[in-house]
Design an enzyme around this catalytic site. Sequence first.
Site, PDB file in Angstrom:
ATOM      1  N   SER A 141       0.484  -1.525  -0.026  1.00 34.18           N
ATOM      2  CA  SER A 141      -0.056  -0.266   0.169  1.00 34.18           C
ATOM      3  C   SER A 141       1.207   1.016  -0.055  1.00 34.18           C
ATOM      4  CB  SER A 141      -0.299  -0.259   1.436  1.00 34.18           C
ATOM      5  OG  SER A 141      -1.933   1.947   1.972  1.00 34.18           O
ATOM      6  N   TYR A 154      -1.947  -1.160  10.117  1.00 33.03           N
ATOM      7  CA  TYR A 154      -1.943  -1.255   8.919  1.00 33.03           C
ATOM      8  C   TYR A 154      -0.764  -1.166   8.163  1.00 33.03           C
ATOM      9  CZ  TYR A 154      -3.945  -0.868   3.918  1.00 33.03           C
ATOM     10  OH  TYR A 154      -4.458  -1.557   2.577  1.00 33.03           O
TER      11      TYR A 154
HETATM   12  P1  NAD Z   1     -11.896  -5.983  -0.423  1.00 29.58           P
HETATM   13  O1  NAD Z   1     -12.112  -5.987   0.957  1.00 29.58           O
HETATM   14  O2  NAD Z   1     -12.664  -5.988  -1.061  1.00 29.58           O
HETATM   15  O3  NAD Z   1     -10.673  -6.647  -0.953  1.00 29.58           O
HETATM   16  C1  NAD Z   1      -9.509  -8.094  -0.406  1.00 29.58           C
HETATM   17  C2  NAD Z   1     -10.400  -8.865  -0.151  1.00 29.58           C
HETATM   18  O4  NAD Z   1      -9.697 -10.472   0.786  1.00 29.58           O
HETATM   19  C3  NAD Z   1     -11.809  -9.971   0.463  1.00 29.58           C
HETATM   20  O5  NAD Z   1     -12.016 -10.462  -1.032  1.00 29.58           O
HETATM   21  C4  NAD Z   1     -11.465 -10.662   1.497  1.00 29.58           C
HETATM   22  O6  NAD Z   1     -12.431 -11.259   1.794  1.00 29.58           O
HETATM   23  C5  NAD Z   1     -10.188 -11.278   0.789  1.00 29.58           C
HETATM   24  N1  NAD Z   1      -9.415 -11.406   2.595  1.00 29.58           N
HETATM   25  C6  NAD Z   1      -9.926 -11.128   3.221  1.00 29.58           C
HETATM   26  N2  NAD Z   1      -8.910 -11.651   4.959  1.00 29.58           N
HETATM   27  C7  NAD Z   1      -8.278 -13.129   3.887  1.00 29.58           C
HETATM   28  C8  NAD Z   1      -7.466 -13.898   4.160  1.00 29.58           C
HETATM   29  N3  NAD Z   1      -7.696 -13.821   5.857  1.00 29.58           N
HETATM   30  N4  NAD Z   1      -7.406 -14.980   3.471  1.00 29.58           N
HETATM   31  C9  NAD Z   1      -7.614 -15.344   2.537  1.00 29.58           C
HETATM   32  N5  NAD Z   1      -8.458 -13.887   1.990  1.00 29.58           N
HETATM   33  C10 NAD Z   1      -9.070 -12.980   2.744  1.00 29.58           C
HETATM   34  O7  NAD Z   1      -9.927  -4.653  -0.149  1.00 29.58           O
HETATM   35  P2  NAD Z   1      -8.924  -4.634  -1.280  1.00 29.58           P
HETATM   36  O8  NAD Z   1      -9.200  -2.797  -0.357  1.00 29.58           O
HETATM   37  O9  NAD Z   1      -8.999  -4.997  -2.142  1.00 29.58           O
HETATM   38  O10 NAD Z   1      -7.091  -5.332  -1.051  1.00 29.58           O
HETATM   39  C11 NAD Z   1      -6.400  -5.494  -1.627  1.00 29.58           C
HETATM   40  C12 NAD Z   1      -5.785  -5.399  -0.797  1.00 29.58           C
HETATM   41  O11 NAD Z   1      -5.587  -4.194  -1.428  1.00 29.58           O
HETATM   42  C13 NAD Z   1      -5.304  -5.658   0.734  1.00 29.58           C
HETATM   43  O12 NAD Z   1      -4.290  -5.963   1.488  1.00 29.58           O
HETATM   44  C14 NAD Z   1      -5.374  -3.594   1.239  1.00 29.58           C
HETATM   45  O13 NAD Z   1      -4.980  -3.862   2.190  1.00 29.58           O
HETATM   46  C15 NAD Z   1      -4.361  -3.048  -0.530  1.00 29.58           C
HETATM   47  N6  NAD Z   1      -4.815  -1.900   0.010  1.00 29.58           N
HETATM   48  C16 NAD Z   1      -5.893  -1.358  -0.572  1.00 29.58           C
HETATM   49  C17 NAD Z   1      -6.362  -0.212  -0.877  1.00 29.58           C
HETATM   50  C18 NAD Z   1      -7.693   0.301  -0.878  1.00 29.58           C
HETATM   51  O14 NAD Z   1      -7.830   1.924  -0.651  1.00 29.58           O
HETATM   52  N7  NAD Z   1      -8.340   0.246  -2.015  1.00 29.58           N
HETATM   53  C19 NAD Z   1      -5.463   0.783  -0.951  1.00 29.58           C
HETATM   54  C20 NAD Z   1      -3.353   0.501  -0.740  1.00 29.58           C
HETATM   55  C21 NAD Z   1      -3.620  -0.986  -0.235  1.00 29.58           C
END
Ligand code: NAD
Length: 272
Positions: A141, A154
């Site tokens: 991130s 985080y």
């Molecule tokens: P999201 O909640 O839409 O998707 C995350 C997915 O991970 C979900 O489908 C969830 O069911 C799955 N998940 C959660 N815990 C799990 C586990 N223990 N085992 C297997 N699957 C699991 O959120 P997102 O934003 O798409 O997140 C994806 C990645 O992107 C994460 O690592 C998050 O930290 C990172 N990220 C997100 C953002 C943002 O603004 N959305 C920004 C920077 C980084």
Amino acid sequence: MSGPPSFDGLVAVVTGGASGIGRGIAEALIAAGAEVVIADIEQGPLDATAAEIGALPFRLDVSRAEEVQALADLVIERWGRVDIVCNNAGVGYLAPFDTLTRSDFGWVLDVNLGGVINGMTVFLPLLRETSASGWMVNTASMAGLFDAPGMAAYAASKFAVVALTETVAQELAAAGAGVGISVLVPGLVNTAIADSERNRQGGGRGAPPQLDQIPPGRALDPGEVGALVVEAIRAGDLYIVTHPEMLPIVRERHARIEAAFEDAAARHPLAD
Ligand code: NAD
């Protein structure tokens, strides 16, 4: 090194592929010609997304090494190879440090860092052994490059993913392993991350996520991020930057660190 020139017939795995960024990456890989397995903890969205985008679903908790191993076993049994692995599953929990419990830290670190370590431990040897152009992408991130109030757990997890990926990139290059690795460092993306506690084992605490603490910025759609990931794999980029406009925030942190070194040198000049 650069990534595979073509994705046709390549076999890819995307964790957290049922939703958000993982789904965006999976769709972009499929559009580029790859066969994709999406792995996720949430069975309903996992099955629905797999059917919608034409991926194979696999349910797992990435923080459990044996479940990540079972995913790898399935992929090798079915295709005999794996070419691209995206360790993307993750959770967000933003709250001031003095409200965070050890259980909060445990959950965030187990999924965001432990899940990536499990994916790397299980899949890096397989990428080396079974692919001519293996590539791994770890989702960190922008919170792995700068910090702000509310991001203690985080950012701790995401800084660790950046450090882990940078280190292993050097080790793979030194070993001439023929496998490349990238770290994805997005700013805001429109996903379900604010509702991460839906997947917290043992139930959530219901603390309100403090998304207002995050510096405001342009929110991308997951599909845009997926396309950037495919482009970066092709180019062989170590850092996958989705929000170039956030450079000043990262630079500010670097400037604070450099200033501390300059202060130290001024106070304690090195003897000749
Ligand atoms: P999201 O909640 O839409 O998707 C995350 C997915 O991970 C979900 O489908 C969830 O069911 C799955 N998940 C959660 N815990 C799990 C586990 N223990 N085992 C297997 N699957 C699991 O959120 P997102 O934003 O798409 O997140 C994806 C990645 O992107 C994460 O690592 C998050 O930290 C990172 N990220 C997100 C953002 C943002 O603004 N959305 C920004 C920077 C980084």
